[in-house]
Design a protein around this motif. Sequence first.
Motif, PDB file in Angstrom:
ATOM      1  N   GLY A 134       0.904  -1.301   0.218  1.00 51.05           N
ATOM      2  CA  GLY A 134       0.086   0.052  -0.019  1.00 51.05           C
ATOM      3  C   GLY A 134       0.783   1.280  -0.005  1.00 51.05           C
ATOM      4  N   TYR A 135       0.164   2.195   0.456  1.00 52.09           N
ATOM      5  CA  TYR A 135       0.849   3.678   0.226  1.00 52.09           C
ATOM      6  C   TYR A 135       0.475   4.390   1.488  1.00 52.09           C
TER       7      TYR A 135
ATOM      8  N   ASP B 195       6.041  -0.635   0.940  1.00 50.83           N
ATOM      9  CA  ASP B 195       5.410   0.695   0.423  1.00 50.83           C
ATOM     10  C   ASP B 195       5.512   0.652  -1.019  1.00 50.83           C
ATOM     11  N   ARG B 196       4.405   0.790  -1.724  1.00 46.90           N
ATOM     12  CA  ARG B 196       4.353   0.457  -3.245  1.00 46.90           C
ATOM     13  C   ARG B 196       5.199   1.775  -3.791  1.00 46.90           C
TER      14      ARG B 196
ATOM     15  N   LEU C  85       8.449  -4.363  -6.773  1.00 49.62           N
ATOM     16  CA  LEU C  85       7.446  -5.528  -6.180  1.00 49.62           C
ATOM     17  C   LEU C  85       5.970  -5.310  -6.549  1.00 49.62           C
ATOM     18  N   ASP C  86       5.688  -3.839  -6.614  1.00 49.55           N
ATOM     19  CA  ASP C  86       4.347  -3.729  -6.787  1.00 49.55           C
ATOM     20  C   ASP C  86       4.096  -4.043  -8.196  1.00 49.55           C
TER      21      ASP C  86
ATOM     22  N   GLY D  38      -5.021  -2.714  -7.647  1.00 52.95           N
ATOM     23  CA  GLY D  38      -5.161  -1.562  -6.806  1.00 52.95           C
ATOM     24  C   GLY D  38      -4.466  -1.954  -5.466  1.00 52.95           C
ATOM     25  N   TRP D  39      -4.835  -0.791  -4.585  1.00 53.92           N
ATOM     26  CA  TRP D  39      -4.176  -1.055  -3.348  1.00 53.92           C
ATOM     27  C   TRP D  39      -5.369  -0.714  -2.066  1.00 53.92           C
TER      28      TRP D  39
END
Length: 676
Positions: A45-46, A79-80, A86-87, A103-104
């Motif tokens: 996520g972020y 943390d994308r 990785l994301d 999505g996140w």
Amino acid sequence: MNRLALETSPYLLQHKDNPVDWYPWGPEALARAQAEDKPILLSVGYSTCHWCHVMAHESFEDPELAARLNALFVNVKVDREERPDLDQIYQTAQQMLSGRSGGWPLTLFLAPDQTPFFGGTYFPREARFGLPGFARLIESVAYAWANRRGEIVEQNASLRAALAGVAPAAAEELTRERAPIERALAANVANFDDANGGYGGAPKFPRPADLEFLLAQGDAAARGQVLFSLRKMAEGGLFDQLGGGFYRYSVDAMWMIPHFEKMLYDNGPLLGLYADAWALTGEPLFEQAAAMTAAWLEREMTSPDGLFHSAQDADSEHEEGKFYVWRPDQARALLSPDEYAVAARHWGLDRPANFEGQAWHLRVAKPLAEVAGRLGIAEAEAARHLAGARAKLFAARGRRIPPGRDDKVLTGWNALMVRGLARAARRFGRADWLAAAWRALDALRNRLWRDGRLLASYKDGQANLNAYLDDHAYLLAALLETMQAGYRGVDMAWARALADALLVDFEDTAAGGFYFTRHDHEALIQRPKPAYDQATPSGNGMAALSLGRLGLLTGDARYGAAAERCLRLFQAAMRDQPLAHGTLLTALAETLQPPRLIVLRGPRDEVAAWQAVANPRCPPGTLLLAPADDCRGLPEPLAKPVRAGVAAYVCEGANCLPEIVQMTELTAILSGYAMN
């Protein structure tokens, strides 16, 4: 506190007090999963992500659920924004596994060898919204891992094979035709929203990479669509009518109600686009949007050392949009009767609530000229009342609890903002904006360029993580744009160093194109070569575009050759899916028709006067540089003679005009992009 307390990422630090035994991605977590034969729960996520916050409150802060996660899995937070490598991989894998868009938060369960076998995005703690409850889901996943291992192993082998086949394997000869560009133009025209601007329906994103591609092609229909879209966005709720800056996207097709995050990566390209739109039309609306966005950047997003923060949250006090929305009675209490009469009609406070049925989000509901006519006053008087209302409402809003800010510095996102800021500086002749762009570039070079190696993230005095393809390509593009606003030899030297790094550390010399990660990056289950434009431009597209331009400015054929190898690799993709490859298509267009190069030489003050006239008129396919008369070590294409007065040297490919010594001759050449 868990292990995330030692990290610098604001997103990871948001989870340091969770009862979940979180690890950051790294050798310790991966080794534990291997040693204990446990699956990995990967949560990506972020910090400004609304649904990430919701899932954290519902599940990751629950001690009972956390105890089960700790018993069943090795739990890894990513943390994308710091780890887009990785994301990218795991978003692609999630789409392959589920057949749904990503999505996140991204929620995946991985085997210890890092291969995902099940996942999705947001899961509620208990079943709702047609989604399974996370509490029961983790038990089902653990049961499958313990009792259906053979099926998981077989599926994982298929998934790895599918991931390996995503990137094109071989290049084609470049056909040197505009057919993919024309197909992309036609497809965009067909997908245009004639009523509201933009492309497609809700949710509607600004898509600045696509708008930039369309504006660069010189097609009249496409240009009209871009200008109409930019007007609608600036008048809509996507734009912060009080404080400036654009939100991430609109939840509706009319640009009325946004998702209230403000992201640096949107606002940088949009700032450049609004400057281009003003150069084309001279419309005050475009100038206002650019100026308010630059003011927001300086006021709320600039660090003490001149770098730019990443994002502002959608939420304040755990409610999305609470900081930004109004009730009419709140506004009426703050404004004079004349100010309220104008503001209420202009921003829609005299209409039914448009945000969740109980609040008003400001947007241009009625043009100011129409408001003035209805009130029987001059438009200039209405503008004064509106300016007063804006100032008072903005000051009152500033006393509310503000949304959170992600204050880490990302190299690539800073580069996108520098590029947009420098373009706006040269369009509007704003020396202060150019100074801000230079200050950010110098800080990036001092803090994130270490011994010839670029780093990706900076916070609290610490720079870390190897920079990615996007960081290098965007920064190269930013340097090229800034050198057009004001030439500095240090910027040219850094541009060449970054270009060399792209060729040495990222290029696939056998097949062409650029990997997302360096050749010495850690081994992951996939090594992407991103070609699609998404919320940000394609790294391969921006690399090809910038390398082609740098080759033109320096005369170094290596850069243009690498750009062409990239285009050859993705030629089939551009032909088959032109809508997805706008930045690569822009690079293709400039390969087919190289940009016109204009070099101004002469006394500094006189050259500045020529720049002030020429810069608003410069079309996208023209590079205009003005090295100072005492500048040394210029590359051959820029090392033009210095005369007593100003001389302009104009070249298109190998064809150069005689030197131009009258400004009217230069403006005639640029007249196709003049204000109208």
